[in-house]
Design a protein around this motif. Sequence first.
Motif, PDB file in Angstrom:
ATOM      1  N   GLY A  58       0.810  -1.214   0.000  1.00  0.00           N
ATOM      2  CA  GLY A  58       0.000   0.000   0.000  1.00  0.00           C
ATOM      3  C   GLY A  58       0.845   1.266   0.000  1.00  0.00           C
ATOM      4  O   GLY A  58       0.445   2.290  -0.567  1.00  0.00           O
ATOM      5  N   ILE A  59       2.019   1.204   0.614  1.00  0.00           N
ATOM      6  CA  ILE A  59       2.934   2.349   0.585  1.00  0.00           C
ATOM      7  C   ILE A  59       3.486   2.544  -0.823  1.00  0.00           C
ATOM      8  O   ILE A  59       3.590   3.670  -1.314  1.00  0.00           O
ATOM      9  N   SER A  60       3.816   1.445  -1.487  1.00  0.00           N
ATOM     10  CA  SER A  60       4.269   1.526  -2.887  1.00  0.00           C
ATOM     11  C   SER A  60       3.197   2.188  -3.745  1.00  0.00           C
ATOM     12  O   SER A  60       3.486   3.054  -4.577  1.00  0.00           O
ATOM     13  N   ALA A  61       1.935   1.787  -3.535  1.00  0.00           N
ATOM     14  CA  ALA A  61       0.828   2.367  -4.292  1.00  0.00           C
ATOM     15  C   ALA A  61       0.670   3.853  -4.003  1.00  0.00           C
ATOM     16  O   ALA A  61       0.436   4.662  -4.913  1.00  0.00           O
ATOM     17  N   LEU A  62       0.798   4.231  -2.736  1.00  0.00           N
ATOM     18  CA  LEU A  62       0.695   5.635  -2.334  1.00  0.00           C
ATOM     19  C   LEU A  62       1.729   6.482  -3.057  1.00  0.00           C
ATOM     20  O   LEU A  62       1.418   7.542  -3.629  1.00  0.00           O
ATOM     21  N   ILE A  63       2.964   6.028  -3.065  1.00  0.00           N
ATOM     22  CA  ILE A  63       4.048   6.784  -3.685  1.00  0.00           C
ATOM     23  C   ILE A  63       3.856   6.883  -5.191  1.00  0.00           C
ATOM     24  O   ILE A  63       4.008   7.957  -5.793  1.00  0.00           O
ATOM     25  N   LEU A  64       3.488   5.768  -5.825  1.00  0.00           N
ATOM     26  CA  LEU A  64       3.311   5.799  -7.269  1.00  0.00           C
ATOM     27  C   LEU A  64       2.094   6.623  -7.673  1.00  0.00           C
ATOM     28  O   LEU A  64       2.127   7.342  -8.687  1.00  0.00           O
ATOM     29  N   ASP A  65       1.018   6.562  -6.903  1.00  0.00           N
ATOM     30  CA  ASP A  65      -0.134   7.419  -7.183  1.00  0.00           C
ATOM     31  C   ASP A  65       0.268   8.887  -7.157  1.00  0.00           C
ATOM     32  O   ASP A  65      -0.136   9.670  -8.016  1.00  0.00           O
ATOM     33  N   HIS A  66       1.095   9.242  -6.186  1.00  0.00           N
ATOM     34  CA  HIS A  66       1.504  10.642  -6.068  1.00  0.00           C
ATOM     35  C   HIS A  66       2.411  11.061  -7.220  1.00  0.00           C
ATOM     36  O   HIS A  66       2.200  12.110  -7.830  1.00  0.00           O
ATOM     37  N   ILE A  67       3.393  10.240  -7.539  1.00  0.00           N
ATOM     38  CA  ILE A  67       4.372  10.671  -8.535  1.00  0.00           C
ATOM     39  C   ILE A  67       3.782  10.655  -9.943  1.00  0.00           C
ATOM     40  O   ILE A  67       4.115  11.503 -10.775  1.00  0.00           O
ATOM     41  N   LEU A  68       2.851   9.722 -10.218  1.00  0.00           N
ATOM     42  CA  LEU A  68       2.152   9.766 -11.497  1.00  0.00           C
ATOM     43  C   LEU A  68       1.254  11.000 -11.567  1.00  0.00           C
ATOM     44  O   LEU A  68       1.149  11.655 -12.612  1.00  0.00           O
ATOM     45  N   GLY A  69       0.612  11.335 -10.448  1.00  0.00           N
ATOM     46  CA  GLY A  69      -0.207  12.538 -10.407  1.00  0.00           C
ATOM     47  C   GLY A  69       0.594  13.804 -10.625  1.00  0.00           C
ATOM     48  O   GLY A  69       0.123  14.754 -11.255  1.00  0.00           O
ATOM     49  N   GLU A  70       1.822  13.820 -10.120  1.00  0.00           N
ATOM     50  CA  GLU A  70       2.693  14.984 -10.302  1.00  0.00           C
ATOM     51  C   GLU A  70       2.998  15.211 -11.785  1.00  0.00           C
ATOM     52  O   GLU A  70       2.960  16.332 -12.267  1.00  0.00           O
ATOM     53  N   VAL A  71       3.315  14.147 -12.499  1.00  0.00           N
ATOM     54  CA  VAL A  71       3.679  14.314 -13.902  1.00  0.00           C
ATOM     55  C   VAL A  71       2.455  14.575 -14.767  1.00  0.00           C
ATOM     56  O   VAL A  71       2.543  15.232 -15.809  1.00  0.00           O
ATOM     57  N   ALA A  72       1.279  14.068 -14.345  1.00  0.00           N
ATOM     58  CA  ALA A  72       0.063  14.244 -15.135  1.00  0.00           C
ATOM     59  C   ALA A  72      -0.526  15.644 -15.005  1.00  0.00           C
ATOM     60  O   ALA A  72      -1.190  16.131 -15.917  1.00  0.00           O
ATOM     61  N   ALA A  73      -0.296  16.299 -13.868  1.00  0.00           N
ATOM     62  CA  ALA A  73      -0.846  17.640 -13.654  1.00  0.00           C
ATOM     63  C   ALA A  73      -0.100  18.653 -14.515  1.00  0.00           C
ATOM     64  O   ALA A  73       1.090  18.497 -14.793  1.00  0.00           O
ATOM     65  N   ASN A  74      -0.815  19.689 -14.928  1.00  0.00           N
ATOM     66  CA  ASN A  74      -0.117  20.763 -15.629  1.00  0.00           C
ATOM     67  C   ASN A  74       0.168  21.905 -14.671  1.00  0.00           C
ATOM     68  O   ASN A  74      -0.165  21.839 -13.496  1.00  0.00           O
ATOM     69  N   SER A  75       0.783  22.954 -15.176  1.00  0.00           N
ATOM     70  CA  SER A  75       1.235  24.042 -14.302  1.00  0.00           C
ATOM     71  C   SER A  75       0.087  24.951 -13.859  1.00  0.00           C
ATOM     72  O   SER A  75       0.275  25.786 -12.973  1.00  0.00           O
ATOM     73  N   ILE A  76      -1.091  24.792 -14.464  1.00  0.00           N
ATOM     74  CA  ILE A  76      -2.202  25.686 -14.158  1.00  0.00           C
ATOM     75  C   ILE A  76      -3.253  24.998 -13.301  1.00  0.00           C
ATOM     76  O   ILE A  76      -3.630  25.481 -12.233  1.00  0.00           O
ATOM     77  N   ASN A  77      -3.731  23.843 -13.764  1.00  0.00           N
ATOM     78  CA  ASN A  77      -4.807  23.158 -13.070  1.00  0.00           C
ATOM     79  C   ASN A  77      -4.379  21.770 -12.595  1.00  0.00           C
ATOM     80  O   ASN A  77      -3.569  21.112 -13.252  1.00  0.00           O
ATOM     81  N   PRO A  78      -4.939  21.311 -11.484  1.00  0.00           N
ATOM     82  CA  PRO A  78      -4.612  19.972 -10.990  1.00  0.00           C
ATOM     83  C   PRO A  78      -5.304  18.893 -11.814  1.00  0.00           C
ATOM     84  O   PRO A  78      -6.281  19.158 -12.521  1.00  0.00           O
ATOM     85  N   ARG A  79      -4.793  17.691 -11.717  1.00  0.00           N
ATOM     86  CA  ARG A  79      -5.485  16.513 -12.245  1.00  0.00           C
ATOM     87  C   ARG A  79      -5.431  15.452 -11.160  1.00  0.00           C
ATOM     88  O   ARG A  79      -4.376  15.191 -10.609  1.00  0.00           O
ATOM     89  N   PHE A  80      -6.574  14.866 -10.879  1.00  0.00           N
ATOM     90  CA  PHE A  80      -6.684  13.888  -9.806  1.00  0.00           C
ATOM     91  C   PHE A  80      -6.835  12.486 -10.377  1.00  0.00           C
ATOM     92  O   PHE A  80      -7.269  12.298 -11.509  1.00  0.00           O
ATOM     93  N   THR A  81      -6.488  11.502  -9.569  1.00  0.00           N
ATOM     94  CA  THR A  81      -6.510  10.117 -10.005  1.00  0.00           C
ATOM     95  C   THR A  81      -7.916   9.685 -10.407  1.00  0.00           C
ATOM     96  O   THR A  81      -8.851   9.776  -9.612  1.00  0.00           O
TER      97      THR A  81
END
Length: 208
Positions: A127-150
């Motif tokens: 579950g910790i692995s999933a937490l970290i990967l969810d966050h880092i994929l979310g970081e790259v998917a978001a743009n500089s203006i608006n957020p993008r959520f899983t």
Amino acid sequence: MVEFIDIGDVSAAEIDRLRGVYGPLAESVRQLIDATIRTEVDADTVAAIREQIDGATAALRSRQIDGPFGVRFTTGGERLPWGNPVIGLRNPIAPPLTIEHGDDGTVYADFELGAAYEGPPGHVHGGISALILDHILGEVAANSINPRFTGTITLRYLRPTRLGRLHAEAMTTRSEGIKSYATGYLADDEGVTVEAEGVFIEPKWARG
């Protein structure tokens, strides 16, 4: 709707000062968590330490905000997600990750996980692995203006991830309107342990 808190025109010097105050506090508690898991001191010592900890907790609670910390930002646009469980400066359960941006569009982080993150003996809880990967994929998917959520995320566990120094990395594969598609992985010193892919969606309230 997710609330982002505008804390006004706070200078970079003041932000650095706050980092210097609260970052070391979180690190001290992080070390306390690790020590609590691994200690073998006697019952009298534990009782004495509990009294000290309870006193410290009471002192910290003498002045605190109501509810969660939230994501705060300054008028200048600096985000302060300091309560986040992956990157939060003020969150002792965060490793924390420092997210780096590569010239090739990837995001990555090198970090360490110890006893507090153990699942199988000597290895990271899935579950910790999933937490970290969810966050880092979310970081790259978001743009500089608006957020993008899983929207969805899929993980493939190739083998157990050893506790210790780790590397996580992600990249965007494509974007379609309000959706971004990202892939990434977690690796220990022997190579990739978990692969992930996900769809990240710009929420309705953030669309212009």
